[in-house]
Scaffold this motif. Structure first.
Motif, PDB file in Angstrom:
ATOM      1  N   ASN A  41       0.741  -1.345  -0.336  1.00 31.68           N
ATOM      2  CA  ASN A  41      -0.012   0.021   0.157  1.00 31.68           C
ATOM      3  C   ASN A  41       0.813   1.407  -0.245  1.00 31.68           C
ATOM      4  OD1 ASN A  41      -2.638  -1.624  -0.057  1.00 31.68           O
ATOM      5  ND2 ASN A  41      -2.314  -2.090   2.413  1.00 31.68           N
ATOM      6  N   ILE A  42       2.206   1.513   0.764  1.00 33.93           N
ATOM      7  CA  ILE A  42       3.377   2.196   0.800  1.00 33.93           C
ATOM      8  C   ILE A  42       3.258   2.643  -0.831  1.00 33.93           C
ATOM      9  CG2 ILE A  42       5.359   3.267   1.659  1.00 33.93           C
ATOM     10  CD1 ILE A  42       4.186   1.974   4.719  1.00 33.93           C
ATOM     11  N   ILE A  43       4.090   1.796  -0.886  1.00 34.15           N
ATOM     12  CA  ILE A  43       4.639   1.752  -2.182  1.00 34.15           C
ATOM     13  C   ILE A  43       3.213   2.417  -3.489  1.00 34.15           C
ATOM     14  CG2 ILE A  43       5.584   0.031  -4.584  1.00 34.15           C
ATOM     15  CD1 ILE A  43       6.928  -1.716  -1.926  1.00 34.15           C
ATOM     16  N   LEU A  44       2.055   2.181  -3.554  1.00 30.93           N
ATOM     17  CA  LEU A  44       1.425   1.879  -4.566  1.00 30.93           C
ATOM     18  C   LEU A  44       0.847   3.919  -4.118  1.00 30.93           C
ATOM     19  CD1 LEU A  44      -0.918  -1.149  -4.623  1.00 30.93           C
ATOM     20  CD2 LEU A  44       0.305  -0.347  -6.391  1.00 30.93           C
ATOM     21  N   ALA A  45       1.239   3.954  -3.128  1.00 31.58           N
ATOM     22  CA  ALA A  45       0.828   5.632  -2.367  1.00 31.58           C
ATOM     23  C   ALA A  45       2.215   6.249  -3.449  1.00 31.58           C
ATOM     24  CB  ALA A  45       0.393   5.630  -1.566  1.00 31.58           C
ATOM     25  N   GLY A  46       3.450   5.870  -3.788  1.00 26.66           N
ATOM     26  CA  GLY A  46       4.172   6.434  -4.109  1.00 26.66           C
ATOM     27  C   GLY A  46       5.042   7.549  -3.376  1.00 26.66           C
ATOM     28  N   LEU A  47       5.351   6.649  -1.617  1.00 30.02           N
ATOM     29  CA  LEU A  47       5.595   7.664  -1.397  1.00 30.02           C
ATOM     30  C   LEU A  47       7.413   6.922  -2.066  1.00 30.02           C
ATOM     31  CD1 LEU A  47       5.313   6.248   2.375  1.00 30.02           C
ATOM     32  CD2 LEU A  47       4.798   8.306   1.649  1.00 30.02           C
ATOM     33  N   LYS A  48       8.376   8.765  -1.880  1.00 30.49           N
ATOM     34  CA  LYS A  48       9.936   8.744  -2.045  1.00 30.49           C
ATOM     35  C   LYS A  48      10.548   7.592  -2.196  1.00 30.49           C
ATOM     36  CE  LYS A  48      13.873  11.445  -2.613  1.00 30.49           C
ATOM     37  NZ  LYS A  48      14.685  12.494  -1.951  1.00 30.49           N
ATOM     38  N   SER A  49      10.743   7.221  -0.738  1.00 27.28           N
ATOM     39  CA  SER A  49      11.683   5.522  -0.882  1.00 27.28           C
ATOM     40  C   SER A  49      10.645   5.055   0.225  1.00 27.28           C
ATOM     41  CB  SER A  49      12.753   5.799  -0.286  1.00 27.28           C
ATOM     42  OG  SER A  49      12.746   6.940   0.537  1.00 27.28           O
ATOM     43  N   VAL A  50      10.921   3.735   0.417  1.00 25.26           N
ATOM     44  CA  VAL A  50      10.957   2.401   1.796  1.00 25.26           C
ATOM     45  C   VAL A  50      11.844   1.490   1.099  1.00 25.26           C
ATOM     46  CG1 VAL A  50       9.057   0.743   2.118  1.00 25.26           C
ATOM     47  CG2 VAL A  50       8.240   2.243   0.299  1.00 25.26           C
TER      48      VAL A  50
END
Length: 72
Positions: A11-20
């Motif tokens: 969900n965080i990756i699909l939301a498009g945060l800069k880095s994970v």
């Protein structure tokens, strides 16, 4: 990078945060395939954080993904 961690990461990756950063020092085992969709079967015995990177990156190539396999 358990099943819940994989779902949250998705969900965080699909939301498009800069880095994970994936943080997990445990090795992939057979039970991981039932709960964590980022890990391919051929990665048994590898570190879970590193094994999850390729499939996770495919969700959103713009997000910078890294693996941290150190212990807390």
């Amino acid at each position: 990078m358990s099943g819940l961690g994989g779902e949250v990461a998705k969900n965080i990756i699909l939301a498009g945060l800069k880095s994970v950063t994936f943080l997990d020092h445990r090795l992939v085992n057979e039970l991981d395939f039932c709960s964590q969709f980022f890990i391919p079967r051929e990665d048994v015995g590898k570190l879970r954080a590193e094994a999850s990177l390729v499939r996770a990156q495919a969700l959103n190539p713009i997000v910078q993904l890294t693996a941290d396999t150190g212990m807390l």
